[in-house]
Design a protein around this motif. Structure first.
Motif, PDB file in Angstrom:
ATOM      1  N   ILE A 214       0.839  -1.205   0.000  1.00 18.96           N
ATOM      2  CA  ILE A 214       0.000   0.000   0.000  1.00 18.96           C
ATOM      3  C   ILE A 214       0.871   1.251   0.000  1.00 18.96           C
ATOM      4  O   ILE A 214       0.642   2.201  -0.760  1.00 18.96           O
ATOM      5  N   MET A 215       1.890   1.269   0.850  1.00 17.78           N
ATOM      6  CA  MET A 215       2.776   2.427   0.918  1.00 17.78           C
ATOM      7  C   MET A 215       3.444   2.689  -0.427  1.00 17.78           C
ATOM      8  O   MET A 215       3.496   3.826  -0.905  1.00 17.78           O
ATOM      9  N   ALA A 216       3.949   1.628  -1.065  1.00 19.99           N
ATOM     10  CA  ALA A 216       4.646   1.789  -2.344  1.00 19.99           C
ATOM     11  C   ALA A 216       3.700   2.266  -3.441  1.00 19.99           C
ATOM     12  O   ALA A 216       4.035   3.165  -4.226  1.00 19.99           O
ATOM     13  N   ALA A 217       2.504   1.689  -3.507  1.00 26.96           N
ATOM     14  CA  ALA A 217       1.561   2.036  -4.582  1.00 26.96           C
ATOM     15  C   ALA A 217       1.045   3.462  -4.451  1.00 26.96           C
ATOM     16  O   ALA A 217       0.729   4.107  -5.458  1.00 26.96           O
ATOM     17  N   ILE A 218       0.939   3.965  -3.233  1.00 22.55           N
ATOM     18  CA  ILE A 218       0.493   5.342  -3.031  1.00 22.55           C
ATOM     19  C   ILE A 218       1.625   6.328  -3.321  1.00 22.55           C
ATOM     20  O   ILE A 218       1.402   7.420  -3.856  1.00 22.55           O
ATOM     21  N   GLY A 237      14.255  -5.073   5.325  1.00 26.18           N
ATOM     22  CA  GLY A 237      14.100  -4.418   4.035  1.00 26.18           C
ATOM     23  C   GLY A 237      12.786  -4.604   3.317  1.00 26.18           C
ATOM     24  O   GLY A 237      12.700  -4.332   2.120  1.00 26.18           O
ATOM     25  N   THR A 238      11.732  -5.043   4.000  1.00 27.01           N
ATOM     26  CA  THR A 238      10.449  -5.275   3.333  1.00 27.01           C
ATOM     27  C   THR A 238       9.940  -4.016   2.641  1.00 27.01           C
ATOM     28  O   THR A 238       9.489  -4.062   1.488  1.00 27.01           O
ATOM     29  N   LEU A 239       9.986  -2.880   3.323  1.00 31.44           N
ATOM     30  CA  LEU A 239       9.505  -1.632   2.728  1.00 31.44           C
ATOM     31  C   LEU A 239      10.344  -1.230   1.527  1.00 31.44           C
ATOM     32  O   LEU A 239       9.814  -0.800   0.495  1.00 31.44           O
ATOM     33  N   LEU A 240      11.653  -1.368   1.651  1.00 38.10           N
ATOM     34  CA  LEU A 240      12.546  -0.999   0.552  1.00 38.10           C
ATOM     35  C   LEU A 240      12.329  -1.870  -0.674  1.00 38.10           C
ATOM     36  O   LEU A 240      12.336  -1.385  -1.811  1.00 38.10           O
ATOM     37  N   MET A 241      12.136  -3.169  -0.473  1.00 33.42           N
ATOM     38  CA  MET A 241      11.938  -4.065  -1.613  1.00 33.42           C
ATOM     39  C   MET A 241      10.660  -3.709  -2.368  1.00 33.42           C
ATOM     40  O   MET A 241      10.638  -3.688  -3.599  1.00 33.42           O
ATOM     41  N   ASN A 242       9.603  -3.415  -1.637  1.00 35.90           N
ATOM     42  CA  ASN A 242       8.333  -3.117  -2.291  1.00 35.90           C
ATOM     43  C   ASN A 242       8.386  -1.825  -3.099  1.00 35.90           C
ATOM     44  O   ASN A 242       7.881  -1.769  -4.222  1.00 35.90           O
ATOM     45  N   ILE A 243       8.993  -0.798  -2.564  1.00 33.74           N
ATOM     46  CA  ILE A 243       9.045   0.441  -3.321  1.00 33.74           C
ATOM     47  C   ILE A 243      10.037   0.342  -4.478  1.00 33.74           C
ATOM     48  O   ILE A 243       9.826   0.924  -5.545  1.00 33.74           O
ATOM     49  N   ALA A 244      11.104  -0.444  -4.307  1.00 31.51           N
ATOM     50  CA  ALA A 244      12.051  -0.654  -5.412  1.00 31.51           C
ATOM     51  C   ALA A 244      11.370  -1.383  -6.572  1.00 31.51           C
ATOM     52  O   ALA A 244      11.593  -1.052  -7.739  1.00 31.51           O
ATOM     53  N   HIS A 245      10.532  -2.382  -6.263  1.00 37.19           N
ATOM     54  CA  HIS A 245       9.805  -3.074  -7.315  1.00 37.19           C
ATOM     55  C   HIS A 245       8.818  -2.134  -8.007  1.00 37.19           C
ATOM     56  O   HIS A 245       8.612  -2.215  -9.217  1.00 37.19           O
ATOM     57  N   ARG A 295      23.793  12.063   6.878  1.00 36.90           N
ATOM     58  CA  ARG A 295      23.284  13.311   7.461  1.00 36.90           C
ATOM     59  C   ARG A 295      23.062  14.388   6.391  1.00 36.90           C
ATOM     60  O   ARG A 295      22.061  15.116   6.434  1.00 36.90           O
ATOM     61  N   GLU A 296      23.952  14.500   5.437  1.00 39.62           N
ATOM     62  CA  GLU A 296      23.843  15.569   4.436  1.00 39.62           C
ATOM     63  C   GLU A 296      23.214  15.111   3.122  1.00 39.62           C
ATOM     64  O   GLU A 296      23.099  15.908   2.200  1.00 39.62           O
ATOM     65  N   GLU A 297      22.812  13.850   3.032  1.00 39.75           N
ATOM     66  CA  GLU A 297      22.147  13.360   1.820  1.00 39.75           C
ATOM     67  C   GLU A 297      20.669  13.734   1.842  1.00 39.75           C
ATOM     68  O   GLU A 297      20.053  13.818   2.903  1.00 39.75           O
ATOM     69  N   LYS A 298      20.116  13.956   0.672  1.00 39.55           N
ATOM     70  CA  LYS A 298      18.680  14.181   0.541  1.00 39.55           C
ATOM     71  C   LYS A 298      18.115  13.101  -0.382  1.00 39.55           C
ATOM     72  O   LYS A 298      18.756  12.727  -1.379  1.00 39.55           O
ATOM     73  N   PHE A 299      16.910  12.618  -0.045  1.00 39.61           N
ATOM     74  CA  PHE A 299      16.361  11.450  -0.727  1.00 39.61           C
ATOM     75  C   PHE A 299      15.002  11.756  -1.350  1.00 39.61           C
ATOM     76  O   PHE A 299      14.216  12.539  -0.817  1.00 39.61           O
ATOM     77  N   ASP A 300      14.758  11.089  -2.483  1.00 37.87           N
ATOM     78  CA  ASP A 300      13.520  11.311  -3.231  1.00 37.87           C
ATOM     79  C   ASP A 300      12.355  10.516  -2.657  1.00 37.87           C
ATOM     80  O   ASP A 300      11.204  10.961  -2.728  1.00 37.87           O
ATOM     81  N   TYR A 301      12.641   9.339  -2.114  1.00 34.65           N
ATOM     82  CA  TYR A 301      11.620   8.502  -1.480  1.00 34.65           C
ATOM     83  C   TYR A 301      12.177   7.984  -0.154  1.00 34.65           C
ATOM     84  O   TYR A 301      13.286   7.449  -0.115  1.00 34.65           O
ATOM     85  N   ILE A 302      11.397   8.143   0.904  1.00 32.85           N
ATOM     86  CA  ILE A 302      11.798   7.604   2.202  1.00 32.85           C
ATOM     87  C   ILE A 302      10.643   6.773   2.749  1.00 32.85           C
ATOM     88  O   ILE A 302       9.494   7.229   2.770  1.00 32.85           O
ATOM     89  N   VAL A 303      10.937   5.550   3.165  1.00 35.44           N
ATOM     90  CA  VAL A 303       9.945   4.678   3.791  1.00 35.44           C
ATOM     91  C   VAL A 303      10.478   4.273   5.154  1.00 35.44           C
ATOM     92  O   VAL A 303      11.685   4.106   5.335  1.00 35.44           O
TER      93      VAL A 303
END
Length: 538
Positions: A214-218, A237-245, A295-303
């Motif tokens: 649900i999190m990845a699809a939204i 890594g369950t959340l990471l795998m789903n959004i990567a797919h 600390r200084e990185e910025k990310f496009d998707y965070i779960v």
């Protein structure tokens, strides 16, 4: 071999490896996890290398009557070219590193030493791709000296032979040309006995696949390219795998941090099994809240499914002195006089995630449902800032017991730095799902239809009675910054027109009913008085 047959055979392999451990006194031993997961990783690397090597046509390994003999016959200079031709994310192995080579030499003396030396050399040769780093930059070793977990030295050769014999029985090769999604089932089965919430201070919590999907699809509603995906407390890594797919494995890079070495090793294996080994160098074992590597990185998707309650009093004061006040803008929980393990560390993760979002970043965070309505404290300050910054895309309140390991009600907070402040979706899915029993616990399971309904309503921004509302940032300000859908549902009162005669008839019926009830009440009163008067002192 069909997927079902493949999964069945792989589960049989896992069971047989556990059986070997049990036969040598390591069943339920603390080292069993290391043995099972490391041997499984070796098996995967071996078969992946074999699969890729056979694709290099000029070496004709795919048509060779005996692959191992053909591999060993390649001159050293030509073999170096073979390794150069193979995809850079493929394990680099020498002919004497293969399972077949060890299987053919298993009757030699000191086989346990040969086995350990082989895994050590594979680890050295592949550390740039497969090693997990700590926050200090030091790299771990992929494989321990597994034979040393057997305390009786006379049994070590036999133990290693038993492991190799199990690994030799079948190959993953047939499945490498397929989509990797089915490996999620294998990974879950592989770690089912080791990924629990009973492991002490830094325990791993397993996120249900339904919540992850649900999190990845939204979050992923377009076709992003070259994006950075981050989980500051990744677990396995369950959340990471789903959004990567959902994004596409080749279109994103995975970044993660976790204080648990076990979790970091699980995540490495999960990335390997899901065609994401190019992201293994981005796995960091460290304390995200105290010393964030990124600390200084910025990310496009965070779960994130952060720990909700945890004692971090031993480094709490160090955070208070943090010169970078913008990271923990809402404050740091105080240390309670008792029950230090009740400290709300998830509030630190939310603030860290907000700090880590890129200008176009999106985030999905699992939070205790109490967070979305708390009227004071750090919770309230965070919600105010989310609204004032214009980052709230929506909230989904999940059914109770959606996590088998905790009875805490949870909601998922969706942030988007490019959100539409005029159409924020608040959704109450608390009445959804079916209750099933898992061991000693009960868990609520969503149907596929219910999952899709949540996703569709959120993405289409649709209001639905007693299920979802679409509100503005101003509406939320007017409700004391509450993110609970229920507080915005409209209460409707329906009126039915009736004639004067019908009204009189209803009133007559009410009077008759009351007369009957009053008469019954009078009878009961008289009976009670009679019973009291009949009482005598003895």
């Amino acid at each position: 071999m069909t997927d079902i047959r493949f999964i069945t055979k792989t589960k049989q392999l896992i069971d047989s490896l556990k059986s070997v451990c049990a036969n040598y006194g390591l069943g339920n031993d603390g080292n069993e996890f290391k043995i099972i997961t490391q041997v499984f990783l070796y098996k995967y690397m071996n078969d992946k290398f074999t699969f890729e090597a056979k694709k290099i046509d000029q070496y004709e390994l795919n048509t060779a009557p005996n692959f191992q003999e053909a591999l060993e016959a390649i001159p050293s200079e030509a073999y170096n070219f073979l390794l150069a031709y193979i995809d850079p994310n493929t394990p680099q192995m020498q002919p004497h590193h293969t399972i077949t080579h060890l299987f053919n030499r298993q009757n030699e003396n000191d086989f346990a030493k040969l086995f350990d030396d082989t895994l050590r050399q594979i680890s050295i040769n592949n550390q740039e791709i497969y090693s997990v780093k700590s926050s200090s930059g030091a790299k771990d070793k992929m494989f321990d000296e597994l034979s040393q977990f057997i305390s009786d030295a006379s049994q070590r050769d036999a133990f290693c032979k038993a492991l190799i014999s199990k690994l030799f029985e079948f190959s993953f090769e047939e499945m490498f040309g397929e989509k990797y999604d089915f490996f999620a089932t294998i990974f879950e089965y592989l770690i089912k006995d080791y990924n629990t919430d009973s492991g002490g201070k830094y325990a791993e919590y397993y996120t249900p696949h339904a919540v992850a999907r649900i999190m990845a699809a939204i979050m992923v509603t377009d076709e992003p390219q070259g994006v950075k995906v981050y989980d500051p407390g990744a677990g396995s890594g369950t959340l990471l795998m789903n959004i990567a797919h959902a994004i596409g494995e080749s279109k994103c890079s995975i970044y993660s941090e976790d204080i648990s070495q076990k979790s970091s090793n699980m995540l490495r294996l999960n990335l390997v099994l899901n065609n994401l080994s190019h992201s293994i160098p981005h796995i960091i074992k460290g304390n995200t809240i105290l010393e964030p590597y990124y600390r200084e990185e910025k990310f496009d998707y965070i779960v994130s499914n952060p720990p909700f309650k945890l004692d971090f009093s031993d480094f709490r004061n160090d955070l208070d002195k943090d010169i970078n006040k913008t990271r923990f803008f809402a404050g740091i929980p105080n240390v309670p006089n008792n029950k230090k393990d009740s400290m709300s560390i998830y509030l630190m993760f939310i603030q860290h995630i907000m700090y880590s979002l890129s200008a176009k970043g999106k985030a999905a965070i699992v939070v205790p449902t109490g967070f979305i309505t708390a009227q004071s404290g750090i919770e309230r300050k965070i919600r105010e800032q989310i609204i004032e910054r214009g980052w709230l895309r929506g909230v989904v309140s999940m059914p109770s017991n959606i996590f088998a390991s905790t009875g805490t009600n949870v909601s998922v907070l969706f942030l988007d730095r490019q959100a539409d402040n005029e159409s924020i979706v608040l959704l109450d899915a608390s009445k959804m799902g079916n209750t099933v029993k898992e061991g000693k616990n009960q868990r609520t399971v969503l149907t596929s239809y219910e999952e899709q309904k949540i996703i569709t309503v959120m993405n289409d921004k649709k209001a639905e009675d007693d299920f979802a509302v679409v509100v503005t940032a101003e509406d939320i300000r007017n409700k004391s910054y509450s993110f609970s859908a229920g507080q915005y549902f409209k209460i409707t009162v329906t009126y039915e027109a009736i004639s004067h005669e019908a009204f009189l008839e209803k009133m007559h019926d009410f009077e008759n009913s009351l007369d009957s009830l009053f008469a019954e009440s009078k009878c009961l009163e008289d009976q009670i008085k009679s019973n009291i008067n009949s009482l005598k002192y003895e």
